[in-house]
Design a protein around this motif. Structure first.
Motif, short mmCIF file in Angstrom:
data_model
loop_
_atom_site.label_atom_id
_atom_site.label_comp_id
_atom_site.label_asym_id
_atom_site.label_seq_id
_atom_site.Cartn_x
_atom_site.Cartn_y
_atom_site.Cartn_z
N UNK A 1 -27.21 -10.99 -10.90
CA UNK A 1 -25.78 -11.15 -10.61
C UNK A 1 -25.26 -12.55 -10.94
N UNK A 2 -26.13 -13.40 -11.50
CA UNK A 2 -25.65 -14.68 -12.01
C UNK A 2 -25.28 -14.58 -13.49
N UNK A 3 -25.57 -13.44 -14.11
CA UNK A 3 -25.27 -13.26 -15.53
C UNK A 3 -23.78 -13.01 -15.75
N UNK A 4 -23.19 -13.63 -16.75
CA UNK A 4 -21.79 -13.31 -17.10
C UNK A 4 -21.71 -11.94 -17.75
N UNK A 5 -20.66 -11.19 -17.44
CA UNK A 5 -20.48 -9.85 -17.99
C UNK A 5 -19.42 -9.87 -19.09
N UNK A 6 -19.76 -9.25 -20.19
CA UNK A 6 -18.85 -9.25 -21.34
C UNK A 6 -18.43 -7.84 -21.77
N UNK A 7 -18.93 -6.82 -21.09
CA UNK A 7 -18.70 -5.45 -21.56
C UNK A 7 -18.14 -4.55 -20.47
N UNK A 8 -17.19 -5.05 -19.74
CA UNK A 8 -16.51 -4.23 -18.75
C UNK A 8 -17.27 -4.12 -17.45
N UNK A 9 -16.95 -3.08 -16.67
CA UNK A 9 -17.58 -2.92 -15.36
C UNK A 9 -18.00 -1.47 -15.08
N UNK A 10 -18.09 -0.63 -16.12
CA UNK A 10 -18.47 0.78 -15.94
C UNK A 10 -19.97 0.93 -16.12
N UNK A 11 -20.62 1.50 -15.09
CA UNK A 11 -22.07 1.73 -15.12
C UNK A 11 -22.36 3.20 -15.39
N UNK A 12 -23.32 3.47 -16.26
CA UNK A 12 -23.72 4.84 -16.58
C UNK A 12 -24.80 5.31 -15.63
N UNK A 13 -24.55 5.21 -14.34
CA UNK A 13 -25.51 5.63 -13.32
C UNK A 13 -24.76 5.88 -12.03
N UNK A 14 -25.33 6.73 -11.13
CA UNK A 14 -24.63 7.07 -9.90
C UNK A 14 -24.87 6.03 -8.80
N UNK A 15 -25.66 5.00 -9.10
CA UNK A 15 -25.82 3.86 -8.20
C UNK A 15 -25.99 2.62 -9.05
N UNK A 16 -25.92 1.46 -8.42
CA UNK A 16 -26.07 0.19 -9.15
C UNK A 16 -27.54 -0.01 -9.51
N UNK A 17 -27.82 0.01 -10.79
CA UNK A 17 -29.19 -0.11 -11.29
C UNK A 17 -29.24 -1.28 -12.25
N UNK A 18 -30.28 -2.08 -12.17
CA UNK A 18 -30.36 -3.31 -12.96
C UNK A 18 -30.26 -3.06 -14.47
N UNK A 19 -30.98 -2.10 -15.05
CA UNK A 19 -30.83 -1.88 -16.50
C UNK A 19 -29.40 -1.60 -16.92
N UNK A 20 -28.65 -0.89 -16.07
CA UNK A 20 -27.25 -0.59 -16.40
C UNK A 20 -26.38 -1.83 -16.29
N UNK A 21 -26.66 -2.70 -15.33
CA UNK A 21 -25.90 -3.94 -15.20
C UNK A 21 -26.18 -4.87 -16.37
N UNK A 22 -27.43 -4.90 -16.81
CA UNK A 22 -27.79 -5.77 -17.94
C UNK A 22 -27.09 -5.34 -19.22
N UNK A 23 -26.78 -4.05 -19.33
CA UNK A 23 -26.04 -3.58 -20.51
C UNK A 23 -24.64 -4.18 -20.58
N UNK A 24 -24.13 -4.60 -19.43
CA UNK A 24 -22.79 -5.19 -19.39
C UNK A 24 -22.81 -6.69 -19.62
#
Length: 311
Positions: A162-185
């Motif tokens: 959660x210290x990483x800057x996000x450049x690709x929006x805020x939509x996760x392709x998962x029904x819960x917050x999962x690290x691989x999905x957050x890293x995609x952003x």
């Protein structure tokens, strides 16, 4: 280009667009969640209330049950609420808490499964030293180490993610917050911050895996030397549930976090996430009670007592 401070919430995966399908998914997840609560609750009650089960193996099983309850309670209630209220949003703080708790319970469970493998190894390969090698104080220390290691790793991994800057929006392709999905952003140049924590986690998991494999090689060698078939069957019956739980949990979790991006797809990610975060907590009580006659007998007596009381 937005950064992490500009994201106040994330949007979770929408399973369906129609209200009927949303309610169907709610009912399905509710059934799984209630089954997990019932099964794990029965094992907790059995181990806590029956003196015959106050042994190291069942002490570790009690801890595993608590971790399973925590794991499934981290993901399903929020997903069910979203289905019921037709809402995909989860706050930034809620997402961080979900990631932290899920990582905490999963990593602690991995550590505990390793401890349980050691317990089976000592019980079968060094039965005369079982009492001295696995006394109550040592068991408590090993369980505390499993919970503590999970906490430390979860803090480090969650803080880094959660210290990483996000450049690709805020939509996760998962029904819960999962690290691989957050890293995609996250931004591509910031992704390397996560590498150190991931490598450390992989090395630790590999060490656990090697320890479990070596333990079971020694266990199988010892079991095959037992002369009677009945003795071999009884000994195997105490190991197979743990081995089944380890195989299901490790294979799905490793595949979820280490699969190549080239084979990643929303449907595959969803199936794998359900397999490692939802299925084990729901089926672990069934696996342990099916092959363990002592636990099965106590659970049967408890069920009969409840039915008699209700009448």
């Amino acid at each position: 280009m937005p950064n992490i401070s500009s994201v106040s919430e994330f949007l979770l995966l929408a399973f369906a667009d129609t209200r009927e399908l949303q309610l169907l998914h709610f009912a399905l997840f509710l059934g799984i969640y209630l089954a997990a609560l019932l099964g794990n609750g029965l094992i907790l009650s059995a181990v806590a209330c029956h003196h015959r089960l106050h042994t190291p193996m069942y002490f570790f099983l009690l801890n595993l049950t608590l971790l399973d309850l925590g794991c499934i309670s981290t993901t399903l209630p929020k997903a069910m609420a979203n289905f019921l209220w037709d809402n995909r949003a989860i706050s930034f703080a809620g997402c961080a808490a979900q990631v932290f708790l899920l990582l905490y319970f999963i990593s602690a469970e991995f550590s505990l499964l390793t401890v349980m493998a050691y317990d089976r190894y000592v019980a079968i390969c060094k039965p005369l030293h079982y009492g001295s090698l696995l006394g109550s104080r040592i068991c408590a220390q090993m369980a505390a180490a499993a919970w503590g290691s999970g906490f430390i790793y979860s803090v480090l991994h969650t803080a880094t993610t959660f210290s990483l800057p996000l450049c690709h929006g805020n939509a996760l392709d998962q029904f819960f917050c999962e690290i691989p999905q957050i890293l995609k952003l996250s931004c591509s140049d910031a992704y390397l911050r996560e590498v150190g924590v991931v490598v450390a986690g992989v090395c630790l998991a590999f060490g656990y895996f090697v320890f479990i494999v070596v333990s079971y090689v020694q266990i199988f060698r010892a079991v095959l030397r037992i002369p009677s078939q009945q003795g071999r069957h009884k000994t195997f019956s105490t190991c197979l549930p743990h081995l089944a739980v380890v195989s299901l949990f490790i294979c799905t979790a490793i595949f979820a976090y280490l699969k190549p991006p080239s084979i990643s797809s929303p449907s595959l990610d969803l199936v794998v996430a359900v397999l490692y975060s939802v299925v084990p907590p729901a089926v672990n009580p069934l696996i342990y009670s099916m092959r363990n006659q002592e636990l099965k007998d106590i659970l049967k007596k408890m069920t009969q007592s409840v039915v008699f009381w209700l009448k």
